[in-house]
Design an enzyme around this catalytic site. Structure first.
Site, PDB file in Angstrom:
ATOM      1  N   TYR A 138       0.829  -1.396   0.018  1.00 65.19           N
ATOM      2  CA  TYR A 138       0.018  -0.112   0.148  1.00 65.19           C
ATOM      3  C   TYR A 138       0.975   1.355  -0.144  1.00 65.19           C
ATOM      4  O   TYR A 138       0.365   2.306  -0.616  1.00 65.19           O
ATOM      5  CB  TYR A 138      -0.831  -0.013   1.213  1.00 65.19           C
ATOM      6  CG  TYR A 138      -2.455  -0.472   1.109  1.00 65.19           C
ATOM      7  CD1 TYR A 138      -2.272  -1.987   1.002  1.00 65.19           C
ATOM      8  CD2 TYR A 138      -3.470  -0.024   1.340  1.00 65.19           C
ATOM      9  CE1 TYR A 138      -3.598  -2.679   0.763  1.00 65.19           C
ATOM     10  CE2 TYR A 138      -4.801  -0.567   1.304  1.00 65.19           C
ATOM     11  CZ  TYR A 138      -4.819  -1.465   1.076  1.00 65.19           C
ATOM     12  OH  TYR A 138      -6.093  -2.410   0.787  1.00 65.19           O
ATOM     13  N   LYS A 188       2.943 -15.297   2.987  1.00 61.58           N
ATOM     14  CA  LYS A 188       3.154 -16.091   1.608  1.00 61.58           C
ATOM     15  C   LYS A 188       4.604 -16.222   1.648  1.00 61.58           C
ATOM     16  O   LYS A 188       5.188 -15.884   0.473  1.00 61.58           O
ATOM     17  CB  LYS A 188       2.491 -15.010   0.286  1.00 61.58           C
ATOM     18  CG  LYS A 188       2.697 -15.933  -0.903  1.00 61.58           C
ATOM     19  CD  LYS A 188       1.415 -16.954  -1.023  1.00 61.58           C
ATOM     20  CE  LYS A 188       1.647 -17.845  -2.140  1.00 61.58           C
ATOM     21  NZ  LYS A 188       0.902 -19.042  -2.394  1.00 61.58           N
ATOM     22  N   ASP A 220      -3.032 -17.744   0.555  1.00 62.84           N
ATOM     23  CA  ASP A 220      -4.100 -18.567  -0.153  1.00 62.84           C
ATOM     24  C   ASP A 220      -4.711 -19.762   0.640  1.00 62.84           C
ATOM     25  O   ASP A 220      -6.035 -20.001   0.513  1.00 62.84           O
ATOM     26  CB  ASP A 220      -3.316 -19.264  -1.180  1.00 62.84           C
ATOM     27  CG  ASP A 220      -2.329 -20.185  -1.009  1.00 62.84           C
ATOM     28  OD1 ASP A 220      -1.788 -20.028   0.000  1.00 62.84           O
ATOM     29  OD2 ASP A 220      -1.747 -20.838  -2.073  1.00 62.84           O
ATOM     30  N   ASP A 244      -6.668  -6.573   4.316  1.00 66.17           N
ATOM     31  CA  ASP A 244      -7.754  -6.191   3.477  1.00 66.17           C
ATOM     32  C   ASP A 244      -8.576  -7.244   3.234  1.00 66.17           C
ATOM     33  O   ASP A 244      -9.823  -7.090   3.127  1.00 66.17           O
ATOM     34  CB  ASP A 244      -7.256  -5.278   2.471  1.00 66.17           C
ATOM     35  CG  ASP A 244      -8.377  -4.601   1.411  1.00 66.17           C
ATOM     36  OD1 ASP A 244      -9.090  -4.023   2.189  1.00 66.17           O
ATOM     37  OD2 ASP A 244      -8.242  -4.463   0.333  1.00 66.17           O
ATOM     38  N   ASP A 248     -12.400  -8.889   4.193  1.00 68.52           N
ATOM     39  CA  ASP A 248     -13.677  -8.660   3.879  1.00 68.52           C
ATOM     40  C   ASP A 248     -14.526 -10.231   3.645  1.00 68.52           C
ATOM     41  O   ASP A 248     -15.652 -10.228   3.783  1.00 68.52           O
ATOM     42  CB  ASP A 248     -13.414  -8.300   2.414  1.00 68.52           C
ATOM     43  CG  ASP A 248     -13.879  -6.904   1.907  1.00 68.52           C
ATOM     44  OD1 ASP A 248     -13.501  -5.974   3.091  1.00 68.52           O
ATOM     45  OD2 ASP A 248     -14.161  -6.323   0.955  1.00 68.52           O
TER      46      ASP A 248
HETATM   47  C1  IPM Z   1     -10.537  -1.096   3.950  1.00 68.20           C
HETATM   48  C2  IPM Z   1     -10.651  -0.300   2.664  1.00 68.20           C
HETATM   49  C3  IPM Z   1      -9.682   0.421   2.075  1.00 68.20           C
HETATM   50  C4  IPM Z   1      -8.348  -0.352   2.378  1.00 68.20           C
HETATM   51  C5  IPM Z   1      -9.773   1.527   0.801  1.00 68.20           C
HETATM   52  C6  IPM Z   1     -10.962   1.859   0.842  1.00 68.20           C
HETATM   53  C7  IPM Z   1      -8.642   2.214   0.656  1.00 68.20           C
HETATM   54  O1  IPM Z   1     -11.007  -1.315   1.331  1.00 68.20           O
HETATM   55  O2  IPM Z   1     -10.421  -0.324   4.893  1.00 68.20           O
HETATM   56  O3  IPM Z   1     -10.417  -2.223   4.151  1.00 68.20           O
HETATM   57  O4  IPM Z   1      -7.931  -1.112   1.074  1.00 68.20           O
HETATM   58  O5  IPM Z   1      -7.549  -0.162   3.397  1.00 68.20           O
HETATM   59 MG    MG Z   2     -11.074  -3.381   2.471  1.00 71.36          MG
END
Ligand code: IPM
Ligand code: MG
Length: 353
Positions: A138, A188, A220, A244, A248
């Site tokens: 990042y 990884k 993975d 990240d 999710d």
């Molecule tokens: C998160 C989001 C952010 C990230 C984006 C919006 C920059 O996906 O907080 O998980 O990738 O960190």
């Molecule tokens: Mg995110």
């Protein structure tokens, strides 16, 4: 307590308004909370031509904690990268040195039916993902798009210094100590040098925490195991981009991404609190969004920055209660439950408090 309130874009203002209702309950009972609102993301760009306006950063620096909604929207997609809403979020994380991102994935028993996985796979789920937040691909340099050998190449740098890994490792081991003393480090290392160093440092730091059982998993495989049998995990620690993605995925185990709060902490437990979901432009302004992740982020603020466990528990219990009462926004609605709007959900939580 000084709180910087940064609603951001899309559904951000709607969900933050519900969290502010919760804060106002505490305020009305005599808790000294000062709230000041400022724009960030697309709203920052619209107001000041910058996704992280100087005044917003100053307010956030001076505050004890930051409450954030979400950033981003299709109307900003064509902007130069440094002006995009996401860059405002990444910059405030970096500027405030919020390197430890705590993302708990918890399943409320009543929501087992809202998860896309079988109830027996997710029931009782309680995972804490510790995501490093200010390093990795990042932020690594060099990065860019340029011409090499007559064609465009895009490149980013995955980079961690040992001190960056060590400090997030200490946070993760500390959290594991307070939970079931099991920590899984995800990387990884079979392919990436950056991960090899990550793993080495994790093992070094583990010597300070002999009671914690440290395991290692490739990302993975971790993604697969999380869907196959998520209850094998307790505390996980991983780098910025793997965290990240995995967070999710973890959110879906708990029924909806609209349920997951987060805390981003510096080394003094100053923090920024935000739902892990995005700005959901498709439902923005329609009073449909689920405000619970943002309200639960306020609970995390009380737990981690203000060290007021009783208030954190009280907010979390109020959320449990409204779920038990059958209130559901669209994202967690199932047959036989009571569908409510974003603001009705906020009101229900206030009442339950
Ligand atoms: C998160 C989001 C952010 C990230 C984006 C919006 C920059 O996906 O907080 O998980 O990738 O960190
Ligand atoms: Mg995110």
């Amino acid at each position: 307590m000084k709180l910087a309130v940064l609603p951001g874009d899309g559904i951000g203002p709607e969900i933050v308004a519900q969290a502010v209702k919760v804060l106002n309950v505490l305020k009305s009972e005599g808790v000294a909370i000062e709230m000041e609102t400022a724009p960030i993301g697309g709203a920052g760009y619209d107001a000041a031509g910058d996704p992280l306006p100087e005044a917003t950063l100053k307010l956030a620096r001076e505050a004890d904690a930051v409450l954030l909604g979400a950033v981003g929207g299709p109307q900003y997609d064509a902007l130069d990268r440094p002006l995009r809403p996401e860059r405002g979020l990444l910059r405030i994380r970096k500027e405030l040195n919020l390197f430890a991102n705590l993302r708990p994935a918890l399943l409320y028993p009543e929501l087992a039916g809202a998860s896309s996985l079988k109830p027996e796979v997710v029931s009782g789920l309680d995972i804490m993902i510790v995501r490093e937040l200010t390093g990795d691909v990042y932020f690594g340099q060099p990065r860019g798009i340029e011409i090499r050998n007559g064609e465009r190449v895009g490149f980013n740098t995955m980079l961690y210094s040992e001190s960056e890994v060590r400090r997030v490792a200490h946070v993760a081991f500390g959290i594991a100590m307070k939970r079931s003393k099991k920590l899984c480090s995800v990387e990884k290392a079979n392919v990436l040098e950056c991960s090899e160093l990550w793993k080495t440092v994790m093992i070094e730091v583990s010597k300070d925490y002999p009671e914690v059982e440290l395991s290692h998993m490739y990302v993975d495989n971790a993604a697969m195991q999380m869907i196959k049998w998520p209850k094998q995990f307790d505390t996980m620690v991983t780098g910025n981009i793997f965290g990240d993605i995995l967070s999710d995925a973890a959110s879906m185990l708990s029924g909806s991404i609209g349920m997951l709060p987060s805390a981003s902490l510096d080394e003094h437990n100053k923090g920024m609190y935000e739902p892990i979901h995005g700005s959901a432009p498709d439902i923005a302004g329609k009073n449909l969004a689920n405000p619970l992740a943002t309200i639960l982020s306020v609970a995390m603020m009380y737990r981690y920055t203000f060290a007021d466990i009783a208030t954190a528990d009280r907010i979390e219990n109020a959320v449990k209660k409204v779920i038990a009462q059958g209130y559901r926004t669209g994202d967690i609605w199932t047959e036989g439950t009571h569908k409510v709007s974003c603001s009705e959900m906020g009101d229900a939580v206030v009442k339950a408090m």
